[in-house]
Design a protein around this motif. Structure first.
Motif, PDB file in Angstrom:
ATOM      1  N   PHE A   1      73.200  58.654  13.765  1.00  0.00           N
ATOM      2  CA  PHE A   1      72.959  59.288  15.068  1.00  0.00           C
ATOM      3  C   PHE A   1      71.613  60.015  15.061  1.00  0.00           C
ATOM      4  N   THR A   2      70.913  59.913  16.167  1.00  0.00           N
ATOM      5  CA  THR A   2      69.666  60.637  16.373  1.00  0.00           C
ATOM      6  C   THR A   2      69.952  61.835  17.275  1.00  0.00           C
ATOM      7  N   ILE A   3      69.385  62.985  16.933  1.00  0.00           N
ATOM      8  CA  ILE A   3      69.597  64.180  17.743  1.00  0.00           C
ATOM      9  C   ILE A   3      68.593  64.196  18.894  1.00  0.00           C
ATOM     10  N   LYS A   4      69.105  64.208  20.127  1.00  0.00           N
ATOM     11  CA  LYS A   4      68.249  64.213  21.322  1.00  0.00           C
ATOM     12  C   LYS A   4      68.092  65.619  21.887  1.00  0.00           C
TER      13      LYS A   4
ATOM     14  N   SER B   1      64.600  68.957  30.559  1.00  0.00           N
ATOM     15  CA  SER B   1      63.434  69.354  29.763  1.00  0.00           C
ATOM     16  C   SER B   1      63.809  69.713  28.329  1.00  0.00           C
ATOM     17  N   GLU B   2      65.096  69.879  28.051  1.00  0.00           N
ATOM     18  CA  GLU B   2      65.547  70.224  26.688  1.00  0.00           C
ATOM     19  C   GLU B   2      65.910  68.984  25.883  1.00  0.00           C
ATOM     20  N   ILE B   3      65.820  67.808  26.492  1.00  0.00           N
ATOM     21  CA  ILE B   3      66.211  66.566  25.818  1.00  0.00           C
ATOM     22  C   ILE B   3      64.953  65.830  25.356  1.00  0.00           C
ATOM     23  N   ILE B   4      64.929  65.512  24.056  1.00  0.00           N
ATOM     24  CA  ILE B   4      63.757  64.857  23.472  1.00  0.00           C
ATOM     25  C   ILE B   4      63.791  63.367  23.766  1.00  0.00           C
TER      26      ILE B   4
END
Ligand code: ATP
Ligand code: MG
Length: 146
Positions: free
Chosen positions: A39-42, A143-146
């Motif tokens: 899993f990648t942290i977004k 805006s908090e999601i990469i």
């Protein structure tokens, strides 16, 4: 134009590391296991839910006998909220966390390794793409999601 949140529909899930996981010192190990599982942290946030937030998040359980116990527990200490990305994220994450009751959870799952009990079960995982999106939006703005 599609928002970052709209992209969550097929390959994202939402999780919370619950107060027992933080209190018992399992935060780092659980995050490591999530990453090592692909899993990648977004998005990620260390926070504490207010009673109002917890009641709203778990509104679906408001008729269940354990609702206020759940709200009290989820507000009892800090949590980590996160949006995770992976192909088949919702189903694969539910597999990784294991059954609600750690006594029923498979070996190697997060709940088997780290949960205290059926109520204090270390981690939350969204149960559908639709809920993953709703729950992600509940905790993060775009805006908090990469
Ligand atoms: P989650 O939604 O947190 O990923 P889940 O989908 O495995 O867990 P649900 O049925 O959605 O399980 O229940 C939500 C949460 O409510 C559980 O994770 C647990 O913390 C709590 N809970 C469920 N059943 C009970 C119970 N019988 N007594 C006390 N708490 C419970
Ligand atoms: Mg659930």
């Amino acid at each position: 134009m599609h928002s970052k949140l709209e992209k969550m529909t097929t390959n994202r899930t939402f999780t919370m590391l619950k107060p027992d996981a933080i209190e018992n010192g399992h935060m780092g190990k659980i995050i490591d296991l999530i990453i090592q599982s692909g899993f990648t942290i977004k998005a990620m946030k260390y926070t504490q839910l207010t009673k109002e937030q917890a009641m709203k998040f778990y509104e679906v359980h408001s008729e269940r006998p354990f609702y206020m116990e759940l709200v009290d527990y989820m507000t009892s200490g800090p949590i980590v909220a996160a949006i995770l990305e992976k192909e088949n994220a919702v189903a694969d994450f539910r597999t990784l966390i294991g059954s609600t009751d750690p006594a029923d959870a498979a070996d190697g799952t997060i709940r088997k390794s780290y949960a205290e009990s059926k109520a204090k079960n270390a981690v939350h995982g969204s149960d559908s793409d639709e809920n993953a999106q709703i729950e992600g939006e509940f905790h993060f703005n775009s805006s908090e999601i990469i």
